[in-house]
Write a protein that holds these residues in place. Structure first.
Motif, PDB file in Angstrom:
ATOM      1  N   VAL A 192      18.335  -4.443   6.051  1.00  0.00           N
ATOM      2  CA  VAL A 192      18.545  -5.861   5.748  1.00  0.00           C
ATOM      3  C   VAL A 192      17.741  -6.762   6.669  1.00  0.00           C
ATOM      4  CG1 VAL A 192      20.564  -6.151   7.256  1.00  0.00           C
ATOM      5  CG2 VAL A 192      20.322  -7.568   5.189  1.00  0.00           C
ATOM      6  N   PHE A 193      17.382  -6.269   7.865  1.00  0.00           N
ATOM      7  CA  PHE A 193      16.582  -7.053   8.805  1.00  0.00           C
ATOM      8  C   PHE A 193      15.091  -6.750   8.699  1.00  0.00           C
ATOM      9  CE2 PHE A 193      20.762  -6.818  11.050  1.00  0.00           C
ATOM     10  CZ  PHE A 193      21.081  -8.158  10.917  1.00  0.00           C
ATOM     11  N   LEU A 194      14.709  -5.956   7.696  1.00  0.00           N
ATOM     12  CA  LEU A 194      13.310  -5.557   7.563  1.00  0.00           C
ATOM     13  C   LEU A 194      12.706  -5.947   6.216  1.00  0.00           C
ATOM     14  CD1 LEU A 194      13.527  -1.957   9.088  1.00  0.00           C
ATOM     15  CD2 LEU A 194      12.678  -4.033  10.201  1.00  0.00           C
ATOM     16  N   VAL A 195      13.470  -6.686   5.409  1.00  0.00           N
ATOM     17  CA  VAL A 195      12.986  -6.957   4.058  1.00  0.00           C
ATOM     18  C   VAL A 195      11.694  -7.778   4.067  1.00  0.00           C
ATOM     19  CG1 VAL A 195      15.170  -6.686   2.868  1.00  0.00           C
ATOM     20  CG2 VAL A 195      14.618  -8.889   3.909  1.00  0.00           C
ATOM     21  N   GLU A 196      11.511  -8.664   5.058  1.00  0.00           N
ATOM     22  CA  GLU A 196      10.277  -9.442   5.089  1.00  0.00           C
ATOM     23  C   GLU A 196       9.080  -8.558   5.415  1.00  0.00           C
ATOM     24  OE1 GLU A 196      11.707  -9.702   9.374  1.00  0.00           O
ATOM     25  OE2 GLU A 196      12.547  -9.508   7.363  1.00  0.00           O
ATOM     26  N   VAL A 197       9.311  -7.500   6.209  1.00  0.00           N
ATOM     27  CA  VAL A 197       8.243  -6.548   6.516  1.00  0.00           C
ATOM     28  C   VAL A 197       7.909  -5.732   5.267  1.00  0.00           C
ATOM     29  CG1 VAL A 197       7.510  -4.681   8.048  1.00  0.00           C
ATOM     30  CG2 VAL A 197       9.096  -6.432   8.890  1.00  0.00           C
ATOM     31  N   GLU A 198       8.932  -5.316   4.530  1.00  0.00           N
ATOM     32  CA  GLU A 198       8.716  -4.598   3.271  1.00  0.00           C
ATOM     33  C   GLU A 198       7.938  -5.466   2.284  1.00  0.00           C
ATOM     34  OE1 GLU A 198      12.301  -3.161   1.572  1.00  0.00           O
ATOM     35  OE2 GLU A 198      12.811  -1.844   3.244  1.00  0.00           O
ATOM     36  N   TYR A 199       8.307  -6.740   2.216  1.00  0.00           N
ATOM     37  CA  TYR A 199       7.645  -7.664   1.299  1.00  0.00           C
ATOM     38  C   TYR A 199       6.164  -7.806   1.659  1.00  0.00           C
ATOM     39  CZ  TYR A 199       6.299 -12.063  -0.908  1.00  0.00           C
ATOM     40  OH  TYR A 199       5.631 -13.024  -1.622  1.00  0.00           O
ATOM     41  N   ASP A 200       5.884  -8.000   2.947  1.00  0.00           N
ATOM     42  CA  ASP A 200       4.488  -8.115   3.386  1.00  0.00           C
ATOM     43  C   ASP A 200       3.685  -6.892   2.972  1.00  0.00           C
ATOM     44  OD1 ASP A 200       4.495 -10.619   4.489  1.00  0.00           O
ATOM     45  OD2 ASP A 200       4.821  -9.949   6.551  1.00  0.00           O
ATOM     46  N   LEU A 201       4.255  -5.714   3.188  1.00  0.00           N
ATOM     47  CA  LEU A 201       3.557  -4.479   2.830  1.00  0.00           C
ATOM     48  C   LEU A 201       3.334  -4.408   1.328  1.00  0.00           C
ATOM     49  CD1 LEU A 201       2.396  -1.689   3.368  1.00  0.00           C
ATOM     50  CD2 LEU A 201       4.734  -0.785   3.431  1.00  0.00           C
ATOM     51  N   ALA A 202       4.347  -4.743   0.547  1.00  0.00           N
ATOM     52  CA  ALA A 202       4.211  -4.690  -0.911  1.00  0.00           C
ATOM     53  C   ALA A 202       3.131  -5.652  -1.402  1.00  0.00           C
ATOM     54  CB  ALA A 202       5.550  -5.016  -1.569  1.00  0.00           C
ATOM     55  N   MET A 203       3.076  -6.859  -0.826  1.00  0.00           N
ATOM     56  CA  MET A 203       2.072  -7.830  -1.230  1.00  0.00           C
ATOM     57  C   MET A 203       0.667  -7.373  -0.828  1.00  0.00           C
ATOM     58  SD  MET A 203       3.656 -10.174  -2.896  1.00  0.00           S
ATOM     59  CE  MET A 203       4.673  -8.772  -3.458  1.00  0.00           C
ATOM     60  N   THR A 204       0.540  -6.785   0.349  1.00  0.00           N
ATOM     61  CA  THR A 204      -0.758  -6.275   0.789  1.00  0.00           C
ATOM     62  C   THR A 204      -1.233  -5.163  -0.130  1.00  0.00           C
ATOM     63  OG1 THR A 204      -0.243  -6.816   3.098  1.00  0.00           O
ATOM     64  CG2 THR A 204      -2.021  -5.244   2.722  1.00  0.00           C
ATOM     65  N   GLU A 205      -0.348  -4.229  -0.449  1.00  0.00           N
ATOM     66  CA  GLU A 205      -0.715  -3.117  -1.330  1.00  0.00           C
ATOM     67  C   GLU A 205      -1.066  -3.608  -2.730  1.00  0.00           C
ATOM     68  OE1 GLU A 205       1.865   0.552   0.635  1.00  0.00           O
ATOM     69  OE2 GLU A 205       2.783  -0.696  -0.915  1.00  0.00           O
ATOM     70  N   ALA A 206      -0.310  -4.581  -3.231  1.00  0.00           N
ATOM     71  CA  ALA A 206      -0.588  -5.106  -4.569  1.00  0.00           C
ATOM     72  C   ALA A 206      -1.946  -5.809  -4.605  1.00  0.00           C
ATOM     73  CB  ALA A 206       0.519  -6.070  -4.987  1.00  0.00           C
ATOM     74  N   GLU A 207      -2.239  -6.606  -3.576  1.00  0.00           N
ATOM     75  CA  GLU A 207      -3.530  -7.295  -3.543  1.00  0.00           C
ATOM     76  C   GLU A 207      -4.667  -6.290  -3.427  1.00  0.00           C
ATOM     77  OE1 GLU A 207      -6.043 -10.388  -0.746  1.00  0.00           O
ATOM     78  OE2 GLU A 207      -3.866 -10.690  -0.901  1.00  0.00           O
ATOM     79  N   ALA A 208      -4.480  -5.253  -2.613  1.00  0.00           N
ATOM     80  CA  ALA A 208      -5.517  -4.232  -2.464  1.00  0.00           C
ATOM     81  C   ALA A 208      -5.791  -3.545  -3.805  1.00  0.00           C
ATOM     82  CB  ALA A 208      -5.101  -3.199  -1.419  1.00  0.00           C
ATOM     83  N   ARG A 209      -4.732  -3.230  -4.567  1.00  0.00           N
ATOM     84  CA  ARG A 209      -4.923  -2.592  -5.880  1.00  0.00           C
ATOM     85  C   ARG A 209      -5.686  -3.526  -6.821  1.00  0.00           C
ATOM     86  NH1 ARG A 209       0.441  -0.916  -5.020  1.00  0.00           N
ATOM     87  NH2 ARG A 209       1.229  -2.638  -6.312  1.00  0.00           N
ATOM     88  N   TRP A 210      -5.308  -4.813  -6.810  1.00  0.00           N
ATOM     89  CA  TRP A 210      -5.986  -5.748  -7.704  1.00  0.00           C
ATOM     90  C   TRP A 210      -7.465  -5.886  -7.334  1.00  0.00           C
ATOM     91  CZ3 TRP A 210      -8.870 -10.119  -7.531  1.00  0.00           C
ATOM     92  CH2 TRP A 210      -9.086 -10.778  -8.757  1.00  0.00           C
TER      93      TRP A 210
END
Length: 209
Positions: free
Chosen positions: A153-171
């Protein structure tokens, strides 16, 4: 987005720190830095005392005492008020539940990439893709370390950052593949326009479509 009496996101960070216990500004900064909030929010530490003063001015913080540590100047300790607590919850709720209408810088660049020419664009996107993959690797490593000491619950912003980075890299990788394979319509016309300065009819037709 709602117009707030104290609109600097550092103000929200301060409220999130002092909700735990009263603090003086130096302690607020230390707590926020320890928790990596300067990576999550656009914080300018030089404005901390001004932000704290504004929070007090508008009734979100109140001074409770002044303390002296050794030979250092007195430091004022602040606590959050009921109005500050309500403002904090409303602000966080807005950030979580409301779409941000401000376009990211990358989107602005993509909207104007025609001025660069296709070859320069490909080169820059390749560098961006590499940087994104390096950032994602760093974020994964950091997330794994943090998971060992903090609940999710205290790491969701870190998970979000990683997900956004990975999504942008794929695009970016996918768009690069289209650019270099010639499957994006209008690239040859784009190149001729960039090299000659003459706006060709086929590019005009492509833009109209």
């Amino acid at each position: 987005m709602k117009r707030r009496k104290v609109g600097n996101l550092l103000g929200l960070a301060v409220l999130s720190a002092v909700v735990e216990r009263p603090m003086h500004p130096y302690e607020m900064a230390a707590v926020l830095k320890q928790r990596g909030k300067d990576a999550d929010l656009p914080i300018k530490w030089g404005s901390l005392y001004t932000v704290v003063a504004n929070l007090e001015k508008h009734g979100f913080l109140e001074a409770v005492e002044s303390v002296r540590d050794g030979g250092r100047p007195e430091r004022t300790v602040y606590r959050i008020t009921p109005a500050g607590h309500a403002e904090m919850e409303d602000w966080v709720g807005e950030l979580v539940g409301t779409l941000d209408r401000e376009p990211p810088r990358f989107k602005a660049g993509l909207s104007l990439m025609g001025v660069l020419g296709p070859d320069q664009t490909v080169s820059l996107l390749r560098q961006r893709a590499q940087d994104l993959e390096e950032r994602a690797a760093e974020q994964r490593a950091s997330l794994e370390q943090l998971r060992a000491v903090l609940p999710r619950v205290f790491l969701v912003e870190v998970e979000y950052d990683l997900a956004m980075t990975e999504a942008e890299a794929r695009w970016v990788r996918g768009f690069l593949e289209e650019l270099t394979s010639g499957t994006v319509p209008g690239v040859d016309a784009w190149r001729r326009w960039y090299e000659t300065g003459e706006f060709p009819d086929d590019l005009g037709e492509f833009v109209e479509k």
